[in-house]
Motif scaffolding. Structure first.
Motif, short mmCIF file in Angstrom:
data_model
loop_
_atom_site.label_atom_id
_atom_site.label_comp_id
_atom_site.label_asym_id
_atom_site.label_seq_id
_atom_site.Cartn_x
_atom_site.Cartn_y
_atom_site.Cartn_z
N MET A 108 -57.35 -107.95 25.23
CA MET A 108 -57.21 -107.74 23.79
C MET A 108 -57.68 -108.95 22.99
O MET A 108 -57.65 -108.92 21.76
CB MET A 108 -55.76 -107.41 23.45
CG MET A 108 -55.26 -106.14 24.10
SD MET A 108 -53.57 -105.75 23.56
CE MET A 108 -53.11 -104.51 24.78
N LYS A 109 -58.11 -110.00 23.70
CA LYS A 109 -58.54 -111.20 23.01
C LYS A 109 -59.69 -110.91 22.06
O LYS A 109 -60.66 -110.25 22.43
CB LYS A 109 -58.97 -112.27 24.01
CG LYS A 109 -57.82 -112.85 24.82
CD LYS A 109 -58.32 -113.88 25.82
CE LYS A 109 -57.17 -114.42 26.64
NZ LYS A 109 -57.65 -115.38 27.67
N TYR A 110 -59.54 -111.37 20.84
CA TYR A 110 -60.53 -111.27 19.79
C TYR A 110 -60.70 -109.86 19.21
O TYR A 110 -61.54 -109.65 18.36
CB TYR A 110 -61.89 -111.83 20.24
CG TYR A 110 -61.80 -113.27 20.65
CD1 TYR A 110 -61.61 -114.27 19.69
CD2 TYR A 110 -61.88 -113.66 21.98
CE1 TYR A 110 -61.50 -115.60 20.04
CE2 TYR A 110 -61.77 -114.99 22.35
CZ TYR A 110 -61.58 -115.95 21.38
OH TYR A 110 -61.47 -117.28 21.73
N LYS A 111 -59.89 -108.91 19.65
CA LYS A 111 -59.81 -107.65 18.90
C LYS A 111 -58.96 -107.95 17.67
O LYS A 111 -57.95 -108.64 17.77
CB LYS A 111 -59.16 -106.55 19.75
CG LYS A 111 -59.97 -106.14 20.97
CD LYS A 111 -59.26 -105.02 21.73
CE LYS A 111 -59.97 -104.70 23.04
NZ LYS A 111 -61.31 -104.09 22.84
N VAL A 112 -59.36 -107.45 16.52
CA VAL A 112 -58.66 -107.78 15.27
C VAL A 112 -57.50 -106.82 15.06
O VAL A 112 -57.65 -105.61 15.23
CB VAL A 112 -59.63 -107.72 14.07
CG1 VAL A 112 -58.89 -108.05 12.78
CG2 VAL A 112 -60.78 -108.69 14.29
#
Length: 207
Positions: A108-112
């Motif tokens: 989920m890293k860098y999903k806004v």
């Protein structure tokens, strides 16, 4: 670009749906694809800490949580909209997010992320705080508006009178689109900044 939107309300066409519609319109204007997943009317028990997801990459309960995890893997952003029950997000939303964020077999890293709380009167800021914690524990940047992300209305349609809340929903959608595109470009132009130290899991119980 694609955003997955979670509607935590059990009310069909209620105030949460109206707020989501405002966001969808704004996303459409800036060429961001959206998918709305209604979970508020689903029977969603909480996590039972069985550990099944660690071995199999999905929750042991074969329900909408696993469906959402697959959709989230293909999305650039996540919006969670919850009604307020007794000063916090409703129990269905909490059970859903606990299981989704723990079991989802995708980064989920860098999903806004963005969250909204809708209430008759009180509990929106406490609910907003709770929802944002899910994003920050999984490395997701949080899109902000010009005020707390809340909306007000009790009976269906009353939120249409909350002009500030609806305007803020559109603002957050537009800022999400900006952030998602900026992150996409940043991954291409600054790959060295994606490198991270190995994670260290520390607890405070002595040997």
């Amino acid at each position: 670009m694609k955003v997955l939107i979670i509607n935590g309300s059990p009310r069909n066409g209620g105030n949460c749906s109206i707020l989501i519609d405002e966001m969808v319109k704004q996303f459409n204007e800036v060429d961001v694809e959206t998918e709305v997943l209604v979970i508020g009317n689903k029977p969603l028990p909480g996590c039972i800490a069985c550990g099944y997801c660690h071995e199999h990459g999905e929750c042991v309960r074969k329900d909408i949580v696993n469906e959402a995890a697959k959709k989230l893997a293909d999305s650039d952003g996540l919006v969670v909209v919850s009604p307020v029950y007794f000063g916090s997000p409703n129990g269905t939303v909490i059970s859903f997010l606990d299981r989704l964020f723990y079991s989802a077999n995708c980064s989920m890293k860098y999903k806004v992320g963005a969250a909204f709380a809708v209430a008759r009167r009180g509990g929106t800021t406490a609910s907003f705080d709770m929802l944002n914690k899910y994003f920050t524990i999984r490395g997701m940047p949080v899109a902000s508006g010009d005020y707390w992300n809340n909306g007000f209305g009790r009976e269906k349609g009353e939120i249409k009178q909350d002009l500030e809340g609806l305007r803020n929903a559109r603002t957050v959608a537009k800022r999400m689109a900006f952030l998602m595109r900026a992150i996409r470009d940043g991954k291409k132009n600054y790959p060295d900044l994606l490198e991270e130290e190995p994670r260290v899991a520390t607890h405070f119980i002595g040997n």
